[in-house]
Design a protein around this motif. Structure first.
Motif, PDB file in Angstrom:
ATOM      1  N   GLU A 297       0.817  -1.202   0.000  1.00  0.00           N
ATOM      2  CA  GLU A 297       0.000   0.000   0.000  1.00  0.00           C
ATOM      3  C   GLU A 297       0.859   1.263   0.000  1.00  0.00           C
TER       4      GLU A 297
ATOM      5  N   PHE B  53      -6.140  -4.073  -5.507  1.00  0.00           N
ATOM      6  CA  PHE B  53      -5.857  -2.658  -5.278  1.00  0.00           C
ATOM      7  C   PHE B  53      -6.191  -1.852  -6.542  1.00  0.00           C
TER       8      PHE B  53
ATOM      9  N   ARG C 276      -9.298  -0.559  -1.928  1.00  0.00           N
ATOM     10  CA  ARG C 276      -8.739  -1.903  -1.703  1.00  0.00           C
ATOM     11  C   ARG C 276      -9.884  -2.811  -1.292  1.00  0.00           C
TER      12      ARG C 276
END
Length: 437
Positions: A178, A430, A303
């Protein structure tokens, strides 16, 4: 339980797995054992699951019934138990199957039921034929029990310590990936306003929001108590502010407008939708409501999970496959297939330059501790939610069976997951996209 699969491991395992997965995707609950049970007393749990299932699907691969002349044969005992309890039996005949002579009477009875002739070149047709023959406990055509997405309100009265810990594990499991995504998205930007429609644990979320690019962070939390605690800890002279709200509230738009009015901003620059859309009854509509309050060029980060994209190996006893089934039928867990729907939802919200990041989260290269953290992030909520389901509906046998299974298997699955030779790829996906200029 909707369906019990009976089959011979030699020649029938792969077909059974394929049929099972296809029927699971259609929403039916299933049980099958891989026929690797050792000698001795026939497992009581197998007989119990036959009794609990409305339908008994018998996979007739080559030689499937050849050993049924033996009284102790497992497939024979399964068939006889299904006949004894009056189950709706659906034989599935493979092209290679030939019926042996001198079969026991109750095994022959199973062949008298209307069956399905499986053609490898027409797999979907076979699935449709099986579905047409499925019956419920009253003998009527079986309809899929629809699952309600209500988990946005599961912790409406506040987050439990266990769930806060799971959220922390989730953050740790994806932190590296991330951060790489956000570093790329935020490069060269400054003085941004971030909006988070659902912050389930302020301590965890503020770790990733503590970046120089964000001048303001505005978030919604579930309760007044959580709101007060978060503002006291992270208020930071008005740079960060928490409000009580929920994306599923009917007045969600008013909640966002109040934030904008209170802070005298025209729109949000960056929106973090981490594991939120999966819980929404109308995710496309909610996403559009958010995007309508964003500044031109703003970034939407999403996400999500798509558990059907998860992979486990080895999983010879099918336990990881089974826990995914339990997640699918847990009404509090959200949309099992949420991840694959995100792209269409983003398009529906008129976002541009949408990207699915080519990255995955797996056990490859993880330390033993990291594997344990990932396991807890993926699965620790499942036993708690089934405990809640049993408490809510104590007469529901499916919930009680799931709770018992989790009690028996959860700890040993975690040990297996942490083993050096075990591979698991999580179903994280994602995405990001931009609000048109």
């Amino acid at each position: 339980m909707d369906i019990f699969f009976s089959y011979r491991r030699d020649g029938g395992l792969e077909l059974t797995r394929s049929l099972k997965m296809a029927l699971n995707k259609k929403g039916y609950t299933t049980f099958f054992d891989n026929d690797s049970i050792g000698s001795g007393e026939f497992p009581t749990q197998i007989l119990n699951n036959i009794e609990r299932s409305d339908n008994f699907v018998l996979i007739l691969s080559s030689g499937a019934l050849d050993r049924c002349r033996n009284e102790g044969d497992w497939v024979r005992r399964e068939i006889e138990h299904a006949v004894k309890f009056g189950k709706n039996i659906i034989p599935v005949f493979s092209p290679e199957y030939e019926s042996p002579a001198d079969l026991p009477v109750n095994v022959k009875k199973a062949l008298d039921y209307q069956g399905v002739y499986y053609n490898p070149m027409q797999f979907n047709a076979a699935i449709n034929d099986i579905v047409k023959l499925l019956r419920d406990e009253n003998g009527k055509a079986l309809r899929v029990r629809k699952k309600r997405n209500v988990s946005n309100f599961f912790y409406a009265e506040g987050m439990s310590p266990e769930e806060r810990k799971r959220i922390s594990h989730d953050y740790e499991s994806v932190k590296k990936t991330e951060k790489e995504i956000w570093d790329k998205l935020l490069e060269g930007k400054e003085n941004l306003t971030l909006f988070a429609p659902a912050v389930y644990d302020a301590d965890t979320y503020m770790k990733k929001y503590n970046r120089p690019e964000f001048a303001h962070v505005f978030s919604l939390v579930n309760t007044e108590k959580e709101c007060e605690e978060a503002n006291e800890k992270y208020g930071n002279d008005g740079a960060n502010r928490f409000y009580v709200g929920n994306m599923e509230h009917s007045n969600f738009e008013d909640e966002m407008d109040q934030i904008m009015s209170d802070n005298e901003i025209r729109g949000f620059d960056f929106v973090d939708l981490t594991l939120i859309l999966r819980d929404s009854s109308d995710p496309s509509r909610k996403l559009r409501q958010v995007v309508d309050r964003m500044n031109p060029g703003g970034i939407v980060y999403i996400r999500e999970f798509d558990h059907d994209c998860a992979l486990a190996y080895p999983d010879e006893d099918g336990r990881f496959e089974h826990i995914l089934e339990l997640i699918n039928y847990d009404k509090y867990s959200g949309d099992f297939y949420a991840g694959r729907k995100v792209y269409a939802q983003m398009l529906d919200a008129y976002l541009e330059d949408i990207v699915l990041v080519d990255s995955s989260i797996s056990t490859v290269g993880l330390t033993r501790k990291e594997r344990g953290t990932l396991f807890e992030a993926l699965f620790s909520y499942v036993p708690r939610e089934y405990t809640a389901l049993v408490k809510e509906d104590p007469d529901n046998k499916a919930y009680k069976d799931a709770q018992d299974w989790l009690t028996e298997n959860y700890d040993s699955m975690k040990r297996e997951f942490m083993g050096d030779n075990f591979f698991y790829r999580a179903g994280y996906m994602f995405f990001y996209g931009y609000v048109p200029e």
